[in-house]
Write an enzyme that holds these catalytic residues in place. Structure first.
Site, mmCIF file in Angstrom:
data_model
loop_
_atom_site.group_PDB
_atom_site.id
_atom_site.type_symbol
_atom_site.label_atom_id
_atom_site.label_comp_id
_atom_site.label_asym_id
_atom_site.label_seq_id
_atom_site.Cartn_x
_atom_site.Cartn_y
_atom_site.Cartn_z
ATOM 1 N N HIS A 11 8.456 -1.906 -17.825
ATOM 2 C CA HIS A 11 9.611 -1.337 -18.859
ATOM 3 C C HIS A 11 8.799 -0.465 -19.889
ATOM 4 C CE1 HIS A 11 12.616 -4.036 -17.098
ATOM 5 N NE2 HIS A 11 11.600 -5.092 -17.095
ATOM 6 N N GLY A 34 -1.269 -20.502 -5.690
ATOM 7 C CA GLY A 34 -0.150 -20.879 -6.547
ATOM 8 C C GLY A 34 0.124 -20.402 -7.979
ATOM 9 N N THR A 45 -4.104 -7.885 -13.291
ATOM 10 C CA THR A 45 -3.800 -6.491 -13.640
ATOM 11 C C THR A 45 -4.343 -5.296 -13.177
ATOM 12 O OG1 THR A 45 -5.157 -6.911 -15.672
ATOM 13 C CG2 THR A 45 -3.111 -7.796 -15.829
ATOM 14 N N ARG A 90 -10.377 -12.121 -13.297
ATOM 15 C CA ARG A 90 -11.589 -11.603 -13.246
ATOM 16 C C ARG A 90 -12.304 -11.802 -12.093
ATOM 17 N NH1 ARG A 90 -10.955 -13.003 -18.654
ATOM 18 N NH2 ARG A 90 -11.060 -11.515 -20.276
#
Length: 184
Positions: free
Chosen positions: A115, A142, A165, A180
């Protein structure tokens, strides 16, 4: 020529998600997902007919456990022998490609929409779609969340609960929030 909001979405440009054509496509996906999620279990079944008809493409021997949710479905491509455990959510405003032999644990979430950061534009429904790609024989633990635009390389592992990310290289293992690399 003026592009429709769907064309802008598909081109990876900013688009308004509050669009009537996109509403129709999301409704189509909700109907197929509802049919999938309420169908009686069939131990011989692979990909349910409602999802098979909704997804862009799929290979043989795919299984999507109920409940499942997706935004459009038409941007999802599954390779062969793909397994999505119960509770997976794929917000496929951009292409989501899941390679052969890849497994997703329960409650994995894949997000393609980002967004707008400007409040006024965000309130107007502006977002941009970034593809998510999972290579072959990937294992997503999970509760992991894959953010817009990430690529997970062949054979990589994403630990349970990780928030990914950034791209994960082939054979890599990541965990944590933000995810990481794990060594040793």
């Amino acid at each position: 020529m003026t592009l429709t909001e769907r064309q802008k979405m598909q081109a990876g440009d900013w688009y308004c998600c509050q669009d009537s054509e996109l509403d129709v496509l999301r409704h189509r996906a909700r109907v197929a997902v509802h049919q999938h999620n309420t169908a009686p279990p069939d131990p011989a079944a692979q990909l349910s007919p409602p999802l098979a008809g909704l997804f862009a493409a799929h290979g043989e021997n795919c299984l999507v456990e109920a409940p499942f949710h997706c935004a459009y479905g038409l941007n999802i491509t599954l390779g062969r022998n793909v397994y999505l455990n119960a509770g997976c959510t794929i917000l496929d405003t951009a292409p989501v490609t899941i390679g052969d032999g890849t497994m997703l644990g329960p409650n994995v979430q894949i997000y393609c929409a980002q967004h707008h950061k400007d409040r006024d534009l965000r309130v107007q429904g502006l977002e941009i779609a970034r593809p998510v790609t999972l290579g072959a024989e990937v294992w997503i633990g999970g509760g992991a969340i894959l953010m817009p635009g990430v690529t997970i390389g062949n054979g990589a592992i994403v630990g349970a609960g990780a928030v990914v990310t950034r791209d994960v290289p082939a054979g890599g293992t990541v965990a944590g929030n933000p995810a990481r690399p794990l060594t040793g």
